[in-house]
Scaffold this motif. Sequence first.
Motif, mmCIF file in Angstrom:
data_model
loop_
_atom_site.group_PDB
_atom_site.id
_atom_site.type_symbol
_atom_site.label_atom_id
_atom_site.label_comp_id
_atom_site.label_asym_id
_atom_site.label_seq_id
_atom_site.Cartn_x
_atom_site.Cartn_y
_atom_site.Cartn_z
ATOM 1 N N GLN A 42 0.793 -1.682 -0.095
ATOM 2 C CA GLN A 42 -0.079 0.104 -0.071
ATOM 3 C C GLN A 42 0.891 1.398 0.143
ATOM 4 O OE1 GLN A 42 -2.686 1.283 -0.318
ATOM 5 N NE2 GLN A 42 -2.880 3.798 0.501
ATOM 6 N N TYR A 46 1.433 4.623 -2.639
ATOM 7 C CA TYR A 46 1.021 5.392 -2.783
ATOM 8 C C TYR A 46 2.492 6.284 -2.333
ATOM 9 C CZ TYR A 46 -0.183 10.045 -0.563
ATOM 10 O OH TYR A 46 0.533 11.359 -0.432
ATOM 11 N N TRP A 80 -8.551 9.083 -1.131
ATOM 12 C CA TRP A 80 -8.695 8.219 -1.598
ATOM 13 C C TRP A 80 -7.808 6.981 -1.909
ATOM 14 C CZ3 TRP A 80 -7.616 4.933 -6.385
ATOM 15 C CH2 TRP A 80 -7.987 4.091 -6.781
ATOM 16 N N LEU A 83 -6.547 6.439 2.618
ATOM 17 C CA LEU A 83 -7.426 6.668 3.915
ATOM 18 C C LEU A 83 -7.487 4.642 3.739
ATOM 19 C CD1 LEU A 83 -9.299 9.574 3.814
ATOM 20 C CD2 LEU A 83 -7.912 9.049 5.408
ATOM 21 N N ILE A 85 -10.178 2.998 4.645
ATOM 22 C CA ILE A 85 -11.112 2.197 4.185
ATOM 23 C C ILE A 85 -11.544 2.270 2.260
ATOM 24 C CG2 ILE A 85 -12.522 3.678 6.263
ATOM 25 C CD1 ILE A 85 -13.779 5.587 3.909
ATOM 26 N N PHE A 86 -10.207 3.194 1.719
ATOM 27 C CA PHE A 86 -10.389 3.087 0.108
ATOM 28 C C PHE A 86 -9.279 2.478 0.521
ATOM 29 C CE2 PHE A 86 -12.405 7.138 1.178
ATOM 30 C CZ PHE A 86 -13.705 6.456 0.743
ATOM 31 N N ASN A 87 -8.122 2.403 0.392
ATOM 32 C CA ASN A 87 -6.667 1.693 0.068
ATOM 33 C C ASN A 87 -6.399 2.325 -1.541
ATOM 34 O OD1 ASN A 87 -5.528 1.383 2.831
ATOM 35 N ND2 ASN A 87 -6.292 -1.081 2.703
ATOM 36 N N GLY A 88 -6.770 2.513 -1.562
ATOM 37 C CA GLY A 88 -6.714 3.087 -3.393
ATOM 38 C C GLY A 88 -5.609 3.203 -4.057
ATOM 39 N N TYR A 91 -5.208 -1.111 -4.439
ATOM 40 C CA TYR A 91 -6.250 -1.495 -5.912
ATOM 41 C C TYR A 91 -5.890 -1.168 -7.049
ATOM 42 C CZ TYR A 91 -10.262 -0.379 -8.547
ATOM 43 O OH TYR A 91 -11.230 -1.018 -9.581
#
Length: 156
Positions: A42, A46, A80, A83, A85-88, A91
């Motif tokens: 993650q 990022y 996005w 955070l 809750i999203f772990n964009g 993703y």
Amino acid sequence: MGFLGTITRHMDALVGPGVMLLYPLYASMRAIESPSPLDDQQWLTYWVLYSFITLFELSFWKVLQWLPFWSFIKLLFCMWLVLPIFNGAAYIYENFVRKYVKIGSYVSSSYPDDQRKVMQMLSLDGRKSVERYITKYGSEAFERVVKAAEKEAKKH
């Protein structure tokens, strides 16, 4: 517009550094200290994406200065990505980057040799599942599963 309008207009400058730098720095340090590589994915993703955004901004700043909502779009996108809750970022890695990156067979040396051999045969998703299993039930439980699989394989 008054005080509320001023805060709204400068929301990206007030919230942005915390969302785009401070929290990711803190979470990255926690990921370094954690034994699982799941959170590393993650945060490494990022930082790569954040670097691309920064390079994009530096390259196209003359165009971006004409877009009044660019800073808000960037803030929302980074929220996005960051955070939990999203772990964009994870993703994006799982759904776009991973298809083009060859996954190596490296498995952490913190596992015993027989467990490492089993994990090297697994896909990244399989390794994640095994790591979650080990975290939840312990290394001994995984060892029992490996031995049962070896015993079953010898029968056939």
